[in-house]
Design an enzyme around this catalytic site. Sequence first.
Site, PDB file in Angstrom:
ATOM      1  N   CYS A  82       0.078  -4.921  51.824  1.00 57.97           N
ATOM      2  CA  CYS A  82      -0.752  -4.599  52.991  1.00 57.97           C
ATOM      3  C   CYS A  82       0.000  -4.789  54.301  1.00 57.97           C
ATOM      4  CB  CYS A  82      -2.028  -5.433  52.976  1.00 57.97           C
ATOM      5  SG  CYS A  82      -2.982  -5.118  51.483  1.00 57.97           S
ATOM      6  N   HIS A 332      -9.206  -0.201  56.470  1.00 59.46           N
ATOM      7  CA  HIS A 332      -7.924  -0.757  56.015  1.00 59.46           C
ATOM      8  C   HIS A 332      -7.191   0.226  55.110  1.00 59.46           C
ATOM      9  CE1 HIS A 332      -4.845  -3.461  54.904  1.00 59.46           C
ATOM     10  NE2 HIS A 332      -5.444  -4.105  53.919  1.00 59.46           N
TER      11      HIS A 332
END
Lengths: 383, 99
Positions: A82, A332
């Site tokens: 991420c 996200h």
Amino acid sequence: MSSVIGYYTTKFGELWDKSLFDLVEEAIKGVLENSRLERRQIDAIFFGNMLAGVLENNLHSPSRIAEIIGTNIPIFRVEAACASGGMAFHLANNYLKANPGKTVMVLGGEKMTDYSPEETTEALMSASSGEEQEAGLTFPGLYAVMANYYLEKYGYDEENLAYIGYKNHLHGSLNDRAHFQKKVSVEDVLKSSYVACPLKVLDCSPISDGAAAVIISNDKKIVGRSEKQIQILASEVATDTISLKTRKSLGEILATKIAGDKAFKESKLNRKKINVAELHDCFSIAEILAMEDLGFWEKGEGGRVVKTLVSLYDSGSGLAVNTSGGLKAAGHPVGATGIKQIGEIFLQLTGQAGRRQVKKARCGLTQNVGGSGGTAVVSIFAV
Amino acid sequence: MLSPVKIWRRQKEIRLILGKKGKIISWTKILTPPPDFKKYAPYAVVLVDFGDGTKAFGQLVDYEDRDLATGKKVKAVLRKIRDSYSEGVIAYGIKFRPI
């Protein structure tokens, strides 16, 4: 020193009519237009992406990007779970340090909603240890283990966590590129169903599609001509064990602490100078830990301070956090997140943040985390 | 995809943990699982400290809700982790049982 001179982000969300490279193409065209540059003025590209290889059997993206632009410049794909976007930015900044008079595009993009939540959850778990995968853990699960530890150690409960979702959705309601633009109440967060106890749906960032891009340059002519610009004072990386069980403490993200300390040292800025921060709130507990690990709040007091809503964009406290809506409300799309964070700081420091503009914002910070804390990138900016 | 060779390689580590006793230091209950674990959900996952400087993650089995708490003593047992793939090998691994 290099500067950020342009930013563009696609809308984040469930974008069923767009492929990964449709989104990437939109971000490339958008950022060139916003920074008034021609594609021939770009000397290299860094592209943050995590899952295209795992989910779509789609690697060698640099060549694909070269085809979109019609170029033969060096293009690098960067993967750090991420933190792929933040890491791409860090490497691009280092590339400029080694190459005076150059201009680089930093891209990030992810396509996640073509698959079921279970399939995407499993693909994301490729960034965890084998033992964690075999225990049936998920990323919400890993952060839930940290959350339970934190809540018990410092005597808080799920209500303390819920204020993060409330605040970040309020910010998301002011961002027309956000995945979620609807406000939620603390009660809504508490009533939402569990994903991994004690974390609920409204404690967790969503699965999103999206792409974002910034242009950074140390070419004096190009920087001098650009209408809007912010300086990159520092961009630092730290790593830690991939397994949560082998970390020193479950109540902190040590990599954030190390990268943050290095970045503050490099920037020569006092923490109190930071007016806006985009932190990696993949889960509510993560924003609380980040505020403590970056030294904005004392360890253990975050659960209490969060209820005072000092980090709201208009609180006047001097430090607003996740004005984009954060990962929670802005969405996200993994590889794009780290770039969107830097873009939000660019908008805030150049007075382009519209309805969510923080007054007198002069210095900003971004913190992008990979996995359950195995990688952290912290960058600091100023006008 | 877990190949039979990969399952065999992991079993060497399982042997070292089997039968060990420890205490739960944190836990969660998973309601949105990866595909292979869907039929077990919701299930509890605990982080266990063996007190000898090592720790392990595993699912908690044969438990009641009050067992899902920090400090609870547990023992590592051998259980089926996931169903077989086309090669027909069933993956076994460590889970924990309250004691």
